[in-house]
Design a protein around this motif. Structure first.
Motif, PDB file in Angstrom:
ATOM      1  N   PRO A 273       0.832  -1.212   0.000  1.00 12.21           N
ATOM      2  CA  PRO A 273       0.000   0.000   0.000  1.00 12.21           C
ATOM      3  C   PRO A 273       0.860   1.253   0.000  1.00 12.21           C
ATOM      4  CG  PRO A 273      -0.702  -1.529   1.725  1.00 12.21           C
ATOM      5  CD  PRO A 273       0.589  -2.052   1.184  1.00 12.21           C
ATOM      6  N   ARG A 274       0.351   2.310  -0.573  1.00 17.97           N
ATOM      7  CA  ARG A 274       1.091   3.571  -0.618  1.00 17.97           C
ATOM      8  C   ARG A 274       1.245   4.103   0.813  1.00 17.97           C
ATOM      9  NH1 ARG A 274      -0.298   8.408  -0.112  1.00 17.97           N
ATOM     10  NH2 ARG A 274       0.706  10.194  -1.092  1.00 17.97           N
TER      11      ARG A 274
ATOM     12  N   GLY B  44      19.354   9.760  -3.482  1.00 17.61           N
ATOM     13  CA  GLY B  44      18.336  10.358  -2.628  1.00 17.61           C
ATOM     14  C   GLY B  44      16.925  10.173  -3.168  1.00 17.61           C
ATOM     15  N   ARG B  45      16.835   9.599  -4.351  1.00 17.97           N
ATOM     16  CA  ARG B  45      15.516   9.418  -4.959  1.00 17.97           C
ATOM     17  C   ARG B  45      14.610   8.551  -4.098  1.00 17.97           C
ATOM     18  NH1 ARG B  45      13.429   9.478 -10.102  1.00 17.97           N
ATOM     19  NH2 ARG B  45      11.170   9.400  -9.885  1.00 17.97           N
TER      20      ARG B  45
ATOM     21  N   LEU C 108       9.650   8.041  -0.800  1.00 18.20           N
ATOM     22  CA  LEU C 108       9.001   7.661   0.454  1.00 18.20           C
ATOM     23  C   LEU C 108       8.360   8.872   1.132  1.00 18.20           C
ATOM     24  CD1 LEU C 108      11.610   5.141   1.837  1.00 18.20           C
ATOM     25  CD2 LEU C 108       9.266   4.635   1.163  1.00 18.20           C
ATOM     26  N   GLU C 109       9.117   9.936   1.210  1.00 15.07           N
ATOM     27  CA  GLU C 109       8.573  11.127   1.867  1.00 15.07           C
ATOM     28  C   GLU C 109       7.403  11.675   1.083  1.00 15.07           C
ATOM     29  OE1 GLU C 109      11.980  13.670   2.304  1.00 15.07           O
ATOM     30  OE2 GLU C 109      12.303  12.919   4.335  1.00 15.07           O
TER      31      GLU C 109
ATOM     32  N   LYS D 159       8.173   9.375   6.548  1.00 22.17           N
ATOM     33  CA  LYS D 159       9.292  10.226   6.945  1.00 22.17           C
ATOM     34  C   LYS D 159      10.571   9.401   7.056  1.00 22.17           C
ATOM     35  CE  LYS D 159       6.278  13.378   9.398  1.00 22.17           C
ATOM     36  NZ  LYS D 159       5.051  12.600   9.173  1.00 22.17           N
ATOM     37  N   VAL D 160      11.615   9.971   6.554  1.00 21.50           N
ATOM     38  CA  VAL D 160      12.895   9.263   6.593  1.00 21.50           C
ATOM     39  C   VAL D 160      13.950  10.138   7.248  1.00 21.50           C
ATOM     40  CG1 VAL D 160      14.690   8.200   5.207  1.00 21.50           C
ATOM     41  CG2 VAL D 160      12.298   8.010   4.500  1.00 21.50           C
ATOM     42  N   LYS D 161      14.667   9.565   8.153  1.00 23.53           N
ATOM     43  CA  LYS D 161      15.711  10.321   8.860  1.00 23.53           C
ATOM     44  C   LYS D 161      16.994   9.499   8.836  1.00 23.53           C
ATOM     45  CE  LYS D 161      16.985  13.297  12.308  1.00 23.53           C
ATOM     46  NZ  LYS D 161      16.706  14.721  12.448  1.00 23.53           N
ATOM     47  N   ASP D 162      18.024  10.071   8.287  1.00 23.97           N
ATOM     48  CA  ASP D 162      19.300   9.358   8.233  1.00 23.97           C
ATOM     49  C   ASP D 162      19.147   8.008   7.537  1.00 23.97           C
ATOM     50  OD1 ASP D 162      20.837  11.270   9.420  1.00 23.97           O
ATOM     51  OD2 ASP D 162      20.434  10.560  11.448  1.00 23.97           O
TER      52      ASP D 162
END
Length: 142
Positions: A51-52, A110-111, A116-117, A122-125
Motif C-alpha cells: 500500500p502507498r 536520494g531518490r 518515500l517522503e 518520513k525518513v531520517k538518516d
DNA sequence: AGCCTGACTTTGT
DNA sequence: GACAAAGCCAGGC
C-alpha cells in the motif's frame, strides 16, 4: 520478521506451491507478456501490492513466499525490478530495521527517500521513522 | 564444475 | 545495542 510468531519447529522451508524452481531465469522480462513464475516475479508481485505510504522488509516478503531464509534473493529480485517496465515500488522495501539499504541503487541515491517522503513516509538518516508502525506484513495483510 | 558477491536475517556472544 | 558467523539462492567469471 516474526517477532511474536512462534518458530515452528518444522521449518516450513518450502510450502509447496510457491517454489517452482524450473528454468528459473531473471529474463522474465518478456514484453510478450509471457513471464515465468520465477522467484523474482513473485517478489515483484508482492512488492507491487504494498500500500502507498507503507513499507515492508525483505524478510517479510521472503517469509511470505516461504523462503524466509533467502531474504537476499528478494534484494536480487529488486534489481530486476528496475529492469522491468512494470512499476515496482522498490523504495517501499527496506531492511528489517527500516534502513534504506537500497537507496544507493537508485539513479540519484536520494531518490528513494524522496519517493518515500512523497508518500508520507518520513525518513531520517536513511532510516524510516516509525518503521514498526508503517510496517506492512504481506503474510498478514495480504 | 567451482568460487565469489550480494538491496538480508537470525542466532549467539 | 553492537559485532561475528552461518545460511539462503541466483548470477557472473
Amino acid at each position: 520478521m516474526l517477532p511474536k510468531k512462534k518458530r515452528t519447529g518444522t521449518n516450513p522451508a518450502r510450502p509447496g506451491g510457491s517454489s517452482a524452481k524450473k528454468g528459473s531465469s531473471i529474463n522474465s522480462i518478456k514484453p510478450s507478456g509471457k513471464r515465468d513464475d520465477s522467484f523474482f516475479d513473485l517478489v515483484h508481485a508482492v512488492a507491487r501490492q504494498i500500500p502507498r505510504g507503507r513499507v515492508t522488509s525483505y524478510g517479510a516478503i521472503a517469509a511470505c513466499l516461504g523462503t524466509r531464509l533467502s531474504a537476499r534473493m528478494v534484494g536480487w529480485a529488486m534489481l530486476s525490478a528496475h529492469q522491468v517496465e512494470k512499476p515496482v515500488p522498490a523504495h517501499r522495501v527496506v531492511n528489517r530495521v527500516g534502513l534504506l539499504t537500497g537507496k544507493h541503487h537508485y539513479k540519484p541515491p536520494g531518490r528513494m527517500q524522496e519517493l518515500l517522503e512523497n508518500e508520507g513516509v518520513k525518513v531520517k538518516d536513511d532510516k524510516v521513522v516509525d518503521f514498526a508502525r508503517l510496517f506492512w506484513d504481506p503474510a498478514k495483510e495480504l
